[in-house]
Design a protein around this motif. Sequence first.
Motif, PDB file in Angstrom:
ATOM      1  N   VAL A 280      32.989  65.258  20.395  1.00  0.00           N
ATOM      2  CA  VAL A 280      31.834  64.378  20.556  1.00  0.00           C
ATOM      3  C   VAL A 280      31.178  64.538  21.917  1.00  0.00           C
ATOM      4  CG1 VAL A 280      33.055  62.394  21.542  1.00  0.00           C
ATOM      5  CG2 VAL A 280      31.105  62.013  20.013  1.00  0.00           C
TER       6      VAL A 280
ATOM      7  N   GLU B   9      26.236  67.452  21.334  1.00  0.00           N
ATOM      8  CA  GLU B   9      25.725  67.611  19.974  1.00  0.00           C
ATOM      9  C   GLU B   9      24.289  68.102  20.035  1.00  0.00           C
ATOM     10  OE1 GLU B   9      24.305  64.761  16.265  1.00  0.00           O
ATOM     11  OE2 GLU B   9      25.655  63.975  17.794  1.00  0.00           O
TER      12      GLU B   9
ATOM     13  N   GLN C  75      28.220  67.488   6.379  1.00  0.00           N
ATOM     14  CA  GLN C  75      28.198  66.318   7.265  1.00  0.00           C
ATOM     15  C   GLN C  75      28.576  65.066   6.485  1.00  0.00           C
ATOM     16  OE1 GLN C  75      24.656  66.095   9.616  1.00  0.00           O
ATOM     17  NE2 GLN C  75      24.883  63.907  10.025  1.00  0.00           N
TER      18      GLN C  75
ATOM     19  N   PRO D 239      21.340  62.562  19.802  1.00  0.00           N
ATOM     20  CA  PRO D 239      22.100  63.766  20.167  1.00  0.00           C
ATOM     21  C   PRO D 239      21.916  64.124  21.637  1.00  0.00           C
ATOM     22  CG  PRO D 239      20.751  64.124  18.197  1.00  0.00           C
ATOM     23  CD  PRO D 239      20.290  62.847  18.827  1.00  0.00           C
ATOM     24  N   THR D 240      22.764  65.009  22.123  1.00  0.00           N
ATOM     25  CA  THR D 240      22.588  65.532  23.472  1.00  0.00           C
ATOM     26  C   THR D 240      21.328  66.368  23.583  1.00  0.00           C
ATOM     27  OG1 THR D 240      25.001  65.623  23.593  1.00  0.00           O
ATOM     28  CG2 THR D 240      23.788  66.698  25.354  1.00  0.00           C
TER      29      THR D 240
ATOM     30  N   ARG E 175      22.379  57.686  24.279  1.00  0.00           N
ATOM     31  CA  ARG E 175      23.616  58.037  23.578  1.00  0.00           C
ATOM     32  C   ARG E 175      24.810  57.287  24.166  1.00  0.00           C
ATOM     33  NH1 ARG E 175      25.432  62.322  20.391  1.00  0.00           N
ATOM     34  NH2 ARG E 175      27.608  62.920  20.666  1.00  0.00           N
TER      35      ARG E 175
ATOM     36  N   LEU F 273      30.145  62.601  12.825  1.00  0.00           N
ATOM     37  CA  LEU F 273      30.055  63.987  12.362  1.00  0.00           C
ATOM     38  C   LEU F 273      31.385  64.563  11.907  1.00  0.00           C
ATOM     39  CD1 LEU F 273      27.619  65.522  15.007  1.00  0.00           C
ATOM     40  CD2 LEU F 273      27.081  64.707  12.713  1.00  0.00           C
TER      41      LEU F 273
ATOM     42  N   ARG G 134      23.908  70.931  12.566  1.00  0.00           N
ATOM     43  CA  ARG G 134      24.350  70.412  13.865  1.00  0.00           C
ATOM     44  C   ARG G 134      25.270  71.420  14.535  1.00  0.00           C
ATOM     45  NH1 ARG G 134      22.299  64.825  14.596  1.00  0.00           N
ATOM     46  NH2 ARG G 134      21.315  64.500  12.572  1.00  0.00           N
TER      47      ARG G 134
ATOM     48  N   SER H 243      39.777  63.257  15.799  1.00  0.00           N
ATOM     49  CA  SER H 243      38.933  64.389  15.475  1.00  0.00           C
ATOM     50  C   SER H 243      39.565  65.212  14.364  1.00  0.00           C
ATOM     51  CB  SER H 243      38.750  65.258  16.721  1.00  0.00           C
ATOM     52  OG  SER H 243      38.236  66.504  16.368  1.00  0.00           O
TER      53      SER H 243
ATOM     54  N   THR I 193      28.037  71.312  17.626  1.00  0.00           N
ATOM     55  CA  THR I 193      28.784  70.440  18.520  1.00  0.00           C
ATOM     56  C   THR I 193      29.696  71.270  19.406  1.00  0.00           C
ATOM     57  OG1 THR I 193      30.640  70.135  16.978  1.00  0.00           O
ATOM     58  CG2 THR I 193      28.767  68.619  16.771  1.00  0.00           C
TER      59      THR I 193
END
Length: 778
Positions: A605, A608, A214, A719-720, A393, A419, A599, A185, A601
């Motif tokens: 991860v 999102e 992004q 995405p979530t 996902r 991302l 986005r 990350s 977040t």
Amino acid sequence: MATARRPEKPSAVPSDLIPSSSPAFGTPVHPINPRRTASIRAPLALKPAAGSTVLPILLPPATLRPLAFRTFTKKHNLTLTASALHALAGFVGKHCGSGWREDGLAEKVLEEIAKSWKKCGGRGIVEGDNETLNSILRTLEGSMSAGTIIQGSTLGGQSSFNFGPEIAGQMTRPPLDSGTSFGMSSLEVEDKEEEEDVLTDPREWVKVIGAFEQPKLVYNVNQKHFEKSSSKPSLFPDPAHKTDLFRQRYHIVHQRILRNEAFQAPTFSTARSATLSRTGPAVTAQTNTITPIANLLGRTGSTHLLLGMFTVSATGALSLSDLTGTITLDIQHARPIPENGAYFAPGMIVLVEGSYEEEGGTTSTLGGSGGIGGTIGGKFVAFSVGHPPCEKRTATLGGAEEVDKNGLAGPAFGWTDFLGVGSQRATGSRMKKIASKLLGAEKAHNVVIASDLHLDVPSTLSALRTLLRAHTPDPTDAHPVYPLAIILMGNFCSKASLAGAPGAGSIGYKEHFDTLAYVLAEFQQLIAHTTLVFVPGDNDAWPSAFSSGATTPLPRKPVPQLFTNRILKTVAEANRQVWGVGKAKGKEGEVIWTSNPSRLTWFGVRGEMAILRDDVVGRLQRTSIRFNKLPPDVDDEMPYAPSNQQQGLESQDAMDLDLNRPAEPAWNQKQQEELDYDTQTARALTRTMLSQSHLSPFPLSARPLQWDFAHTLNLYPLPTSVVIADSEAPAFVVKYFGCTVMNPGSIGESGGRGRREGRARWVEYDIRSCTGIVRSEG
């Protein structure tokens, strides 16, 4: 002269190999110096002394790849590009010689290089042409003797070398637009338990990523993985990038479909299964096969399943295009799947089942504008039309919630960082542990979302006060709960600003935000404990100055700071009043002006949220294709009725709806007919957007896009949650394939509906339970 050992054939090929275009045998970076001599390598029992000379060898990068993968990727969560692997192979072959494998020399060298790279703040992907890697190799070269690193040259700790402030500084905070596609990350937090103890506020793990920040990843069809784009995105790209925009959309949908169970061929054929079966007749496995359009030639009268994009030809005829060609569609007898549960419009990628018919013996007409192979003669009589099946996902990235019932391979892109916040394989387990520690079950951790904040309408400001008042805790509460973020979306003016409309000039536009600052100043405790995120609309500066409120190309930049200075000062003053002169790191209020779309977040991860401000429903209803309704006496068992495709899609139709009432069960055709219009609209919008894996599945004539930044509208991986702020659609919260789709509607409900002023409507989303609810108070 010693040569490289023949690489041993691995017993099993791992599923997460480092992507590389290098050949099996390549030329090392450092050629062999013929004037250097060394004795023939002795057996292990008679190894030379440490001070003896190492004989360089030609070490192919493919031979070093397994060891480099274990050291860099598995151990240090780094990923090597083909150029970096080539450079390391040349370095190891030159300085470690033929003992790179048996004596373990290469492993120690690669370990030191990986530690030094992370110490210098390198990104998750190691590139061969990077100045930091070259400096590490040059420094390491002067500290090696006989293939080993001289201990006296090390500095101790995690890394052995100091590369100077000029190199370490440029790698400390990598920009997000650099676009690493694998590895660790970029949250600026080292992988240490001490850092986890310091970051105790969940808001410190929430990050807003603008569209222009992004990273751009493109799908490599040959190697079947996502990789960093070789070209830098530009507002004035090459015309070829316009074609690549739709090709990338097609590749993403196509590779997603091929992993679906309904499109995977069985391991054994039917005849083979019948031969092996002794207990009874074999069960025929029904598998869908996608036929390229160019392969229809000469196969008149046969039934096929096509995957292509709806297009309108120059003559106005509806056509279907894929990467091989274009063919005219006849949808006179076609049935949409489901019949009233989705939109079908030009620009969408769909599955069409039907029969090919040639006309007048003409086999093809080349030179058309539809596809690579031109326009195919004849027509394709469609029996059924449906959206591609969606993919969860967890099936794309993996995770603890993933349940593999069929024992298939793991997630498709677990190591891919889409991302720039880390990949699931690299940081997922650690982020899950941090999230479970910081997100307690005794309280909610909400993100508040409101749209159409018309600052020039007094009733909107009253509705905003109602929203802020509802999220301000009681001063006597010992443990107050504040929202993690409050997302306020445009349009921030009911008329196109800076376009010549009365009262919508630059001075009046700035005064509207000054008025908003006065409203926020009334809630100092709230704005000092939360993050305010502002997303612009089509009526906001600067695009509205030349578009007059019409559709502007997406993505669009945030509202310029010269209009919003007063809000920044108001939040800074609230922080001083609440937290004092000394700042409470990570806890004070914050204001973020981001792009549209953008986005949000949380915990890397772990979660999102894709955010878009656009009137999508109206555009879908204006451009959607109308199918003929079937006569009531037509039997469902008609020859052209869809069989496998319809059954497979109906089994995936489970959709939860939350409109301040309990969630309804899976909806079938009968239940759908009984639903009200708003509910049908919400579900059709959700199914269409998620199945297309894109926030704007329209042709560029209907919704302009900036070609090089169109990847920011992709919804892959799913995405979530997705926020589609549409003023023309009803407020809703729908959950489909594990993704929560929300539309907050207009914040002010009083306009035009006879309701009292000050009534507000918004959406609250809990990041811990991944559920949302539409709230209305006032």
